[in-house]
Design a protein around this motif. Structure first.
Motif, PDB file in Angstrom:
ATOM      1  N   ALA A  30      44.408  55.106  33.357  1.00 42.92           N
ATOM      2  CA  ALA A  30      45.369  54.219  34.023  1.00 42.92           C
ATOM      3  C   ALA A  30      44.656  53.147  34.847  1.00 42.92           C
ATOM      4  O   ALA A  30      45.011  51.965  34.770  1.00 42.92           O
ATOM      5  CB  ALA A  30      46.309  55.040  34.914  1.00 42.92           C
ATOM      6  N   THR A  31      43.644  53.540  35.624  1.00 40.33           N
ATOM      7  CA  THR A  31      42.959  52.552  36.461  1.00 40.33           C
ATOM      8  C   THR A  31      42.188  51.540  35.612  1.00 40.33           C
ATOM      9  O   THR A  31      42.076  50.381  36.008  1.00 40.33           O
ATOM     10  CB  THR A  31      42.020  53.213  37.495  1.00 40.33           C
ATOM     11  OG1 THR A  31      41.080  54.054  36.825  1.00 40.33           O
ATOM     12  CG2 THR A  31      42.807  54.005  38.526  1.00 40.33           C
ATOM     13  N   ALA A  32      41.700  51.964  34.451  1.00 41.58           N
ATOM     14  CA  ALA A  32      41.028  51.007  33.558  1.00 41.58           C
ATOM     15  C   ALA A  32      42.010  49.946  33.084  1.00 41.58           C
ATOM     16  O   ALA A  32      41.680  48.751  33.042  1.00 41.58           O
ATOM     17  CB  ALA A  32      40.407  51.739  32.368  1.00 41.58           C
ATOM     18  N   LYS A  33      43.233  50.362  32.756  1.00 40.09           N
ATOM     19  CA  LYS A  33      44.255  49.401  32.331  1.00 40.09           C
ATOM     20  C   LYS A  33      44.670  48.494  33.495  1.00 40.09           C
ATOM     21  O   LYS A  33      44.828  47.287  33.313  1.00 40.09           O
ATOM     22  CB  LYS A  33      45.469  50.136  31.755  1.00 40.09           C
ATOM     23  CG  LYS A  33      45.189  50.808  30.417  1.00 40.09           C
ATOM     24  CD  LYS A  33      46.409  51.502  29.867  1.00 40.09           C
ATOM     25  CE  LYS A  33      47.300  50.456  29.218  1.00 40.09           C
ATOM     26  NZ  LYS A  33      48.344  51.032  28.373  1.00 40.09           N
ATOM     27  N   PHE A  34      44.864  49.067  34.674  1.00 40.71           N
ATOM     28  CA  PHE A  34      45.231  48.262  35.838  1.00 40.71           C
ATOM     29  C   PHE A  34      44.125  47.253  36.164  1.00 40.71           C
ATOM     30  O   PHE A  34      44.401  46.077  36.402  1.00 40.71           O
ATOM     31  CB  PHE A  34      45.499  49.145  37.067  1.00 40.71           C
ATOM     32  CG  PHE A  34      46.774  49.937  37.005  1.00 40.71           C
ATOM     33  CD1 PHE A  34      47.945  49.401  36.469  1.00 40.71           C
ATOM     34  CD2 PHE A  34      46.821  51.229  37.503  1.00 40.71           C
ATOM     35  CE1 PHE A  34      49.132  50.134  36.430  1.00 40.71           C
ATOM     36  CE2 PHE A  34      47.995  51.968  37.475  1.00 40.71           C
ATOM     37  CZ  PHE A  34      49.150  51.422  36.939  1.00 40.71           C
ATOM     38  N   ARG A  35      42.893  47.721  36.173  1.00 40.79           N
ATOM     39  CA  ARG A  35      41.752  46.849  36.490  1.00 40.79           C
ATOM     40  C   ARG A  35      41.694  45.677  35.499  1.00 40.79           C
ATOM     41  O   ARG A  35      41.517  44.527  35.897  1.00 40.79           O
ATOM     42  CB  ARG A  35      40.452  47.655  36.454  1.00 40.79           C
ATOM     43  CG  ARG A  35      39.242  46.896  36.969  1.00 40.79           C
ATOM     44  CD  ARG A  35      37.981  47.774  37.017  1.00 40.79           C
ATOM     45  NE  ARG A  35      38.113  48.849  38.002  1.00 40.79           N
ATOM     46  CZ  ARG A  35      38.241  50.149  37.697  1.00 40.79           C
ATOM     47  NH1 ARG A  35      38.225  50.559  36.447  1.00 40.79           N
ATOM     48  NH2 ARG A  35      38.363  51.040  38.660  1.00 40.79           N
ATOM     49  N   ALA A  36      41.846  45.961  34.210  1.00 36.23           N
ATOM     50  CA  ALA A  36      41.801  44.921  33.179  1.00 36.23           C
ATOM     51  C   ALA A  36      42.912  43.896  33.357  1.00 36.23           C
ATOM     52  O   ALA A  36      42.757  42.727  32.990  1.00 36.23           O
ATOM     53  CB  ALA A  36      41.878  45.555  31.792  1.00 36.23           C
ATOM     54  N   ALA A  37      44.034  44.316  33.935  1.00 37.14           N
ATOM     55  CA  ALA A  37      45.174  43.412  34.155  1.00 37.14           C
ATOM     56  C   ALA A  37      45.117  42.719  35.515  1.00 37.14           C
ATOM     57  O   ALA A  37      46.006  41.929  35.842  1.00 37.14           O
ATOM     58  CB  ALA A  37      46.481  44.187  34.030  1.00 37.14           C
ATOM     59  N   GLY A  38      44.097  43.020  36.323  1.00 37.65           N
ATOM     60  CA  GLY A  38      43.982  42.391  37.638  1.00 37.65           C
ATOM     61  C   GLY A  38      44.899  43.003  38.680  1.00 37.65           C
ATOM     62  O   GLY A  38      45.281  42.350  39.648  1.00 37.65           O
ATOM     63  N   ILE A  39      45.249  44.266  38.506  1.00 37.92           N
ATOM     64  CA  ILE A  39      46.128  44.973  39.445  1.00 37.92           C
ATOM     65  C   ILE A  39      45.265  45.883  40.312  1.00 37.92           C
ATOM     66  O   ILE A  39      44.418  46.617  39.810  1.00 37.92           O
ATOM     67  CB  ILE A  39      47.181  45.790  38.673  1.00 37.92           C
ATOM     68  CG1 ILE A  39      48.105  44.828  37.917  1.00 37.92           C
ATOM     69  CG2 ILE A  39      47.975  46.696  39.609  1.00 37.92           C
ATOM     70  CD1 ILE A  39      48.981  45.492  36.886  1.00 37.92           C
ATOM     71  N   SER A  40      45.498  45.825  41.619  1.00 38.08           N
ATOM     72  CA  SER A  40      44.706  46.637  42.545  1.00 38.08           C
ATOM     73  C   SER A  40      45.509  47.852  42.998  1.00 38.08           C
ATOM     74  O   SER A  40      46.720  47.925  42.792  1.00 38.08           O
ATOM     75  CB  SER A  40      44.282  45.807  43.754  1.00 38.08           C
ATOM     76  OG  SER A  40      45.418  45.383  44.489  1.00 38.08           O
ATOM     77  N   TRP A  41      44.833  48.785  43.629  1.00 38.23           N
ATOM     78  CA  TRP A  41      45.483  49.951  44.201  1.00 38.23           C
ATOM     79  C   TRP A  41      44.715  50.340  45.450  1.00 38.23           C
ATOM     80  O   TRP A  41      43.548  50.020  45.617  1.00 38.23           O
ATOM     81  CB  TRP A  41      45.564  51.121  43.207  1.00 38.23           C
ATOM     82  CG  TRP A  41      44.254  51.589  42.683  1.00 38.23           C
ATOM     83  CD1 TRP A  41      43.488  52.619  43.148  1.00 38.23           C
ATOM     84  CD2 TRP A  41      43.519  51.018  41.598  1.00 38.23           C
ATOM     85  NE1 TRP A  41      42.333  52.726  42.425  1.00 38.23           N
ATOM     86  CE2 TRP A  41      42.328  51.749  41.453  1.00 38.23           C
ATOM     87  CE3 TRP A  41      43.739  49.960  40.715  1.00 38.23           C
ATOM     88  CZ2 TRP A  41      41.375  51.466  40.495  1.00 38.23           C
ATOM     89  CZ3 TRP A  41      42.792  49.676  39.756  1.00 38.23           C
ATOM     90  CH2 TRP A  41      41.631  50.418  39.648  1.00 38.23           C
ATOM     91  N   SER A  42      45.413  51.014  46.351  1.00 35.49           N
ATOM     92  CA  SER A  42      44.783  51.459  47.588  1.00 35.49           C
ATOM     93  C   SER A  42      45.342  52.826  47.953  1.00 35.49           C
ATOM     94  O   SER A  42      46.392  53.232  47.455  1.00 35.49           O
ATOM     95  CB  SER A  42      45.021  50.452  48.718  1.00 35.49           C
ATOM     96  OG  SER A  42      46.406  50.249  48.914  1.00 35.49           O
ATOM     97  N   SER A  43      44.614  53.517  48.824  1.00 33.67           N
ATOM     98  CA  SER A  43      44.979  54.863  49.236  1.00 33.67           C
ATOM     99  C   SER A  43      44.704  55.007  50.721  1.00 33.67           C
ATOM    100  O   SER A  43      43.623  54.653  51.179  1.00 33.67           O
ATOM    101  CB  SER A  43      44.136  55.865  48.433  1.00 33.67           C
ATOM    102  OG  SER A  43      44.160  57.128  49.035  1.00 33.67           O
ATOM    103  N   SER A  44      45.677  55.529  51.458  1.00 32.91           N
ATOM    104  CA  SER A  44      45.452  55.717  52.899  1.00 32.91           C
ATOM    105  C   SER A  44      44.326  56.717  53.147  1.00 32.91           C
ATOM    106  O   SER A  44      43.629  56.628  54.141  1.00 32.91           O
ATOM    107  CB  SER A  44      46.734  56.168  53.593  1.00 32.91           C
ATOM    108  OG  SER A  44      47.178  57.409  53.063  1.00 32.91           O
TER     109      SER A  44
END
Length: 185
Positions: A57-71
């Motif tokens: 999932a993170t590989a797909k998000f990264r390729a699409a320029g989508i970031s994520w964060s975690s508290s």
């Protein structure tokens, strides 16, 4: 002339979709009875309702320029302070990517499949939901393009539901939002 019901019309659509999938050699599985599944396009790969690992999932998000964060700065699915995408549906990931393409907005995911969210069939834990950080770009697109359901909820043309929960968007993806074509009204 025989009377045609909505159920028989849906059956015809589902049979036609199954024939197209078989002819194209793609894998596609829809969750029976989920909103918008008849309009989702067949895709190559593991199928829209295949479960992905966090790394996939993170590989797909990264390729699409989508970031994520975690508290908590982590990705452990069993820790509520983490942001995990383990066991997320491919259609959910593709839905986020579709929204990014349609809006041109920056998207930062703050919630995925980790524990600590409400339970239910279409839940975070079961792979249908993600949380986004608020941004005026996303808020303007969602509230200006999708259909208001009242109570801070909007529905896309594909049937996905966007709920503004105070400091974030809680989004339920019943399908990928068109995958290739952007979600529209």
């Amino acid at each position: 002339m025989p009377r045609r019901t909505a159920a028989s019309g849906l059956s015809v659509v589902m049979l036609a979709a199954a024939a197209l999938v078989a002819a194209a050699g793609t894998s596609y599985a829809a969750t029976p009875g989920s909103p918008g599944t008849a309009s989702a396009a067949p895709r190559t790969g593991p199928g829209l309702f295949a479960k992905l690992t966090h790394a996939q999932a993170t590989a797909k998000f990264r390729a699409a320029g989508i970031s994520w964060s975690s508290s908590g700065g982590c990705s452990d699915r069993n820790n509520a302070t983490c942001t995990s995408f383990d066991q997320i549906y491919a259609a959910t990931v593709d839905g986020v990517i579709t929204l990014k393409g349609a809006t041109g907005c920056a998207i930062n995911l703050t919630g995925g499949t980790e524990t600590g969210h409400a339970s239910g069939t279409y839940s975070h834990w079961n792979g249908y939901k993600v949380d986004f950080s608020l941004s005026s770009c996303l808020t303007n697109y969602i509230t200006g393009t999708f259909t208001s359901l009242g109570g801070s909820k909007w529905r896309s043309a594909g049937g996905n539901v966007y709920y503004k929960e105070g400091n974030h968007w809680d989004v339920t993806y019943y399908n990928c939002g068109g995958c290739v074509a952007a979600e529209r009204r």
